[in-house]
Write a protein that holds these residues in place. Structure first.
Motif, PDB file in Angstrom:
ATOM      1  N   SER A   2       0.828  -1.197   0.000  1.00 59.48           N
ATOM      2  CA  SER A   2       0.000   0.000   0.000  1.00 59.48           C
ATOM      3  C   SER A   2       0.864   1.249   0.000  1.00 59.48           C
ATOM      4  O   SER A   2       1.953   1.269   0.559  1.00 59.48           O
ATOM      5  CB  SER A   2      -0.889  -0.003   1.240  1.00 59.48           C
ATOM      6  OG  SER A   2      -1.500   1.240   1.404  1.00 59.48           O
ATOM      7  N   THR A   3       0.332   2.296  -0.593  1.00 60.51           N
ATOM      8  CA  THR A   3       1.010   3.582  -0.599  1.00 60.51           C
ATOM      9  C   THR A   3       1.306   4.035   0.823  1.00 60.51           C
ATOM     10  O   THR A   3       2.292   4.698   1.080  1.00 60.51           O
ATOM     11  CB  THR A   3       0.113   4.628  -1.286  1.00 60.51           C
ATOM     12  OG1 THR A   3      -0.229   4.137  -2.572  1.00 60.51           O
ATOM     13  CG2 THR A   3       0.802   5.961  -1.408  1.00 60.51           C
ATOM     14  N   PHE A   4       0.453   3.674   1.761  1.00 55.99           N
ATOM     15  CA  PHE A   4       0.578   4.155   3.124  1.00 55.99           C
ATOM     16  C   PHE A   4       1.066   3.082   4.085  1.00 55.99           C
ATOM     17  O   PHE A   4       0.907   3.205   5.279  1.00 55.99           O
ATOM     18  CB  PHE A   4      -0.769   4.684   3.614  1.00 55.99           C
ATOM     19  CG  PHE A   4      -1.266   5.817   2.776  1.00 55.99           C
ATOM     20  CD1 PHE A   4      -0.594   7.022   2.750  1.00 55.99           C
ATOM     21  CD2 PHE A   4      -2.387   5.677   2.000  1.00 55.99           C
ATOM     22  CE1 PHE A   4      -1.048   8.070   1.972  1.00 55.99           C
ATOM     23  CE2 PHE A   4      -2.849   6.717   1.226  1.00 55.99           C
ATOM     24  CZ  PHE A   4      -2.170   7.922   1.212  1.00 55.99           C
ATOM     25  N   SER A   5       1.662   2.029   3.577  1.00 58.31           N
ATOM     26  CA  SER A   5       2.003   0.891   4.424  1.00 58.31           C
ATOM     27  C   SER A   5       3.043   1.219   5.480  1.00 58.31           C
ATOM     28  O   SER A   5       3.147   0.521   6.469  1.00 58.31           O
ATOM     29  CB  SER A   5       2.475  -0.279   3.566  1.00 58.31           C
ATOM     30  OG  SER A   5       3.617   0.104   2.843  1.00 58.31           O
ATOM     31  N   ALA A   6       3.802   2.273   5.306  1.00 55.98           N
ATOM     32  CA  ALA A   6       4.842   2.604   6.274  1.00 55.98           C
ATOM     33  C   ALA A   6       4.262   3.156   7.573  1.00 55.98           C
ATOM     34  O   ALA A   6       4.938   3.204   8.580  1.00 55.98           O
ATOM     35  CB  ALA A   6       5.806   3.630   5.677  1.00 55.98           C
ATOM     36  N   VAL A  43      -8.046  -6.324  -3.688  1.00 55.40           N
ATOM     37  CA  VAL A  43      -8.776  -5.057  -3.711  1.00 55.40           C
ATOM     38  C   VAL A  43     -10.160  -5.223  -4.336  1.00 55.40           C
ATOM     39  O   VAL A  43     -11.138  -4.649  -3.864  1.00 55.40           O
ATOM     40  CB  VAL A  43      -7.955  -3.967  -4.435  1.00 55.40           C
ATOM     41  CG1 VAL A  43      -8.746  -2.683  -4.581  1.00 55.40           C
ATOM     42  CG2 VAL A  43      -6.654  -3.702  -3.691  1.00 55.40           C
ATOM     43  N   SER A  44     -10.266  -6.027  -5.363  1.00 51.13           N
ATOM     44  CA  SER A  44     -11.545  -6.214  -6.039  1.00 51.13           C
ATOM     45  C   SER A  44     -12.586  -6.813  -5.091  1.00 51.13           C
ATOM     46  O   SER A  44     -13.720  -6.318  -4.997  1.00 51.13           O
ATOM     47  CB  SER A  44     -11.354  -7.110  -7.269  1.00 51.13           C
ATOM     48  OG  SER A  44     -12.591  -7.369  -7.879  1.00 51.13           O
ATOM     49  N   ALA A  74     -12.328   3.806   0.663  1.00 50.72           N
ATOM     50  CA  ALA A  74     -11.211   4.749   0.514  1.00 50.72           C
ATOM     51  C   ALA A  74      -9.874   4.009   0.616  1.00 50.72           C
ATOM     52  O   ALA A  74      -8.959   4.250  -0.188  1.00 50.72           O
ATOM     53  CB  ALA A  74     -11.296   5.849   1.574  1.00 50.72           C
ATOM     54  N   LEU A  75      -9.770   3.099   1.583  1.00 55.68           N
ATOM     55  CA  LEU A  75      -8.524   2.331   1.723  1.00 55.68           C
ATOM     56  C   LEU A  75      -8.282   1.443   0.500  1.00 55.68           C
ATOM     57  O   LEU A  75      -7.145   1.300   0.043  1.00 55.68           O
ATOM     58  CB  LEU A  75      -8.558   1.479   2.990  1.00 55.68           C
ATOM     59  CG  LEU A  75      -8.503   2.219   4.319  1.00 55.68           C
ATOM     60  CD1 LEU A  75      -8.559   1.225   5.474  1.00 55.68           C
ATOM     61  CD2 LEU A  75      -7.270   3.097   4.421  1.00 55.68           C
ATOM     62  N   ALA A  76      -9.355   0.844  -0.015  1.00 57.14           N
ATOM     63  CA  ALA A  76      -9.219  -0.003  -1.208  1.00 57.14           C
ATOM     64  C   ALA A  76      -8.739   0.830  -2.397  1.00 57.14           C
ATOM     65  O   ALA A  76      -7.872   0.390  -3.165  1.00 57.14           O
ATOM     66  CB  ALA A  76     -10.545  -0.689  -1.532  1.00 57.14           C
ATOM     67  N   ALA A  77      -9.275   2.039  -2.545  1.00 55.08           N
ATOM     68  CA  ALA A  77      -8.835   2.918  -3.633  1.00 55.08           C
ATOM     69  C   ALA A  77      -7.378   3.323  -3.439  1.00 55.08           C
ATOM     70  O   ALA A  77      -6.606   3.402  -4.406  1.00 55.08           O
ATOM     71  CB  ALA A  77      -9.728   4.157  -3.709  1.00 55.08           C
ATOM     72  N   THR A  78      -6.989   3.536  -2.192  1.00 54.85           N
ATOM     73  CA  THR A  78      -5.591   3.867  -1.892  1.00 54.85           C
ATOM     74  C   THR A  78      -4.688   2.712  -2.295  1.00 54.85           C
ATOM     75  O   THR A  78      -3.662   2.905  -2.939  1.00 54.85           O
ATOM     76  CB  THR A  78      -5.428   4.176  -0.384  1.00 54.85           C
ATOM     77  OG1 THR A  78      -6.248   5.292  -0.068  1.00 54.85           O
ATOM     78  CG2 THR A  78      -3.996   4.479  -0.033  1.00 54.85           C
TER      79      THR A  78
END
Length: 156
Positions: A2-6, A43-44, A74-78
């Motif tokens: 994920s983009t925000f996994s950190a 994600v799907s 929102a998290l899935a879109a992220t």
């Protein structure tokens, strides 16, 4: 990844419902299915579960379930790297959410997305709003403080 996994974010949408009465069991089951799918990076399937939860929660006038379903979308879109879609769902979450954690994390994620667009002033406003969300967990407070101190960038 994920983009925000950190960043440490709540693993479960159920963490947001401690103040709220748990809604319809069907909504809770669908939210759990969405979480399980996200944990598998599917994600799907997550989107389908969260969308179904959103529809059931809306039919049942379950604002907590609706807010958590929007947050899940929102998290899935992220996760799918669809920043504009994610921003829309985080903003919709903020319109219906009452739980401080859900409000705080939605503001934090919006701030991060804005930081990645080099819209620092708007990002800082989101981080400040996260801190004003009420009684939030130390992890949310820390993430918001870090956002105020340093612009968010994608993990390497």
């Amino acid at each position: 990844r994920s983009t925000f996994s950190a960043a440490a974010a709540p693993r479960s949408l159920h963490e947001f419902s401690s103040d709220a009465k748990l809604g319809d069991n069907a909504v809770e089951t669908l939210l759990a299915d969405g979480e399980d799918a996200m944990a598998r990076h599917d994600v799907s399937s997550a989107r389908k579960a969260y969308q179904a939860a959103l529809e059931k929660a809306s039919d049942a006038a379950d604002s907590s379930g609706r807010a958590r379903a929007l947050y899940g979308l929102a998290l899935a879109a992220t996760e799918a790297k669809q920043a504009e879609v994610a921003k829309t769902f985080f903003q919709q979450t903020l319109e219906v959410a009452r739980e401080p954690q859900l409000l705080a994390w939605s503001h934090i994620y919006l701030g991060r997305l804005l930081d990645m667009e080099n819209r620092r002033d708007s990002a800082v406003r989101q981080y400040k709003q996260a801190l004003e969300s009420g009684d939030i967990a130390p992890s949310a407070r820390q993430a918001a403080q870090k956002g105020l101190e340093t612009p968010f960038s994608k993990p390497k």
